[in-house]
Design a protein around this motif. Structure first.
Motif, short mmCIF file in Angstrom:
data_model
loop_
_atom_site.label_atom_id
_atom_site.label_comp_id
_atom_site.label_asym_id
_atom_site.label_seq_id
_atom_site.Cartn_x
_atom_site.Cartn_y
_atom_site.Cartn_z
N ARG A 169 55.47 13.29 2.48
CA ARG A 169 56.36 13.13 3.63
C ARG A 169 56.21 11.73 4.23
N ASP A 170 54.97 11.30 4.41
CA ASP A 170 54.72 9.96 4.95
C ASP A 170 55.33 8.89 4.06
N GLU A 171 55.19 9.07 2.76
CA GLU A 171 55.74 8.09 1.82
C GLU A 171 57.27 8.08 1.84
N VAL A 172 57.87 9.25 1.95
CA VAL A 172 59.33 9.34 2.02
C VAL A 172 59.84 8.64 3.28
N ILE A 173 59.17 8.86 4.39
CA ILE A 173 59.58 8.22 5.65
C ILE A 173 59.43 6.71 5.54
N ALA A 174 58.28 6.26 5.02
CA ALA A 174 58.05 4.82 4.88
C ALA A 174 59.07 4.19 3.94
N THR A 175 59.36 4.86 2.83
CA THR A 175 60.34 4.33 1.87
C THR A 175 61.72 4.24 2.50
N ASP A 176 62.11 5.25 3.25
CA ASP A 176 63.40 5.22 3.92
C ASP A 176 63.46 4.07 4.92
N PHE A 177 62.39 3.87 5.65
CA PHE A 177 62.32 2.78 6.63
C PHE A 177 62.40 1.43 5.91
N LEU A 178 61.72 1.30 4.76
CA LEU A 178 61.75 0.06 3.99
C LEU A 178 63.17 -0.25 3.50
N VAL A 179 63.83 0.75 2.97
CA VAL A 179 65.20 0.58 2.46
C VAL A 179 66.15 0.21 3.60
N THR A 180 65.96 0.84 4.75
CA THR A 180 66.80 0.53 5.91
C THR A 180 66.58 -0.90 6.39
N ALA A 181 65.33 -1.32 6.43
CA ALA A 181 65.02 -2.70 6.84
C ALA A 181 65.62 -3.70 5.86
N LYS A 182 65.55 -3.39 4.59
CA LYS A 182 66.13 -4.28 3.57
C LYS A 182 67.64 -4.38 3.74
N ALA A 183 68.29 -3.27 4.05
CA ALA A 183 69.74 -3.27 4.28
C ALA A 183 70.08 -4.09 5.52
N ALA A 184 69.23 -4.01 6.55
CA ALA A 184 69.47 -4.80 7.76
C ALA A 184 69.40 -6.29 7.45
N VAL A 185 68.44 -6.70 6.63
CA VAL A 185 68.33 -8.11 6.24
C VAL A 185 69.62 -8.57 5.58
N ARG A 186 70.11 -7.79 4.64
CA ARG A 186 71.35 -8.15 3.95
C ARG A 186 72.53 -8.21 4.92
N THR A 187 72.61 -7.24 5.79
CA THR A 187 73.74 -7.17 6.73
C THR A 187 73.74 -8.37 7.67
N TYR A 188 72.57 -8.71 8.22
CA TYR A 188 72.51 -9.88 9.10
C TYR A 188 72.82 -11.16 8.35
N ALA A 189 72.35 -11.29 7.13
CA ALA A 189 72.61 -12.50 6.35
C ALA A 189 74.11 -12.67 6.11
N VAL A 190 74.78 -11.60 5.77
CA VAL A 190 76.23 -11.67 5.56
C VAL A 190 76.94 -11.99 6.87
#
Length: 98
Positions: free
Chosen positions: A14-35
């Motif tokens: 569960r902890d790993e799933v939450i952390a992975t989801d948070f990581l993917v979301t943060a990565k998407a935010a980086v892309r979105t702000y860059a665009v």
């Protein structure tokens, strides 16, 4: 697999799933702000977006470091990551199948 072992495994997963989801979301935010930075003509808006981009990059780095430290993410060894992913699938199937 004993009930206590199943609960421990479920908690770690569960902890790993939450952390992975948070990581993917943060990565998407980086892309979105860059665009968004490349799409704006306003220097003021661009400055705000740059600040938010830097915060998103820092957040991503913190999450990735946490996951690496806790052996949830093996960013520097693809074979280890694949092995880790296979083990997670195996444990998940054991939990479901009993």
């Amino acid at each position: 697999m004993e009930l206590l072992d199943k609960l421990k495994t479920a908690g770690k997963m569960r902890d790993e799933v939450i952390a992975t989801d948070f990581l993917v979301t943060a990565k998407a935010a980086v892309r979105t702000y860059a665009v968004a930075i490349t799409e704006t003509a306003s220097p003021e808006v661009r400055d705000v977006l740059k600040k938010q981009l830097n915060e998103a990059i820092d957040t991503h780095a913190k999450i990735a470091s946490y996951m690496i430290k806790n052996e949830m993410y093996h960013a520097y060894d693809i074979n280890e990551q694949l092995s880790h992913d296979k083990e997670k699938v195996k444990k998940a199937l054991e939990m479901v199948n009993g």
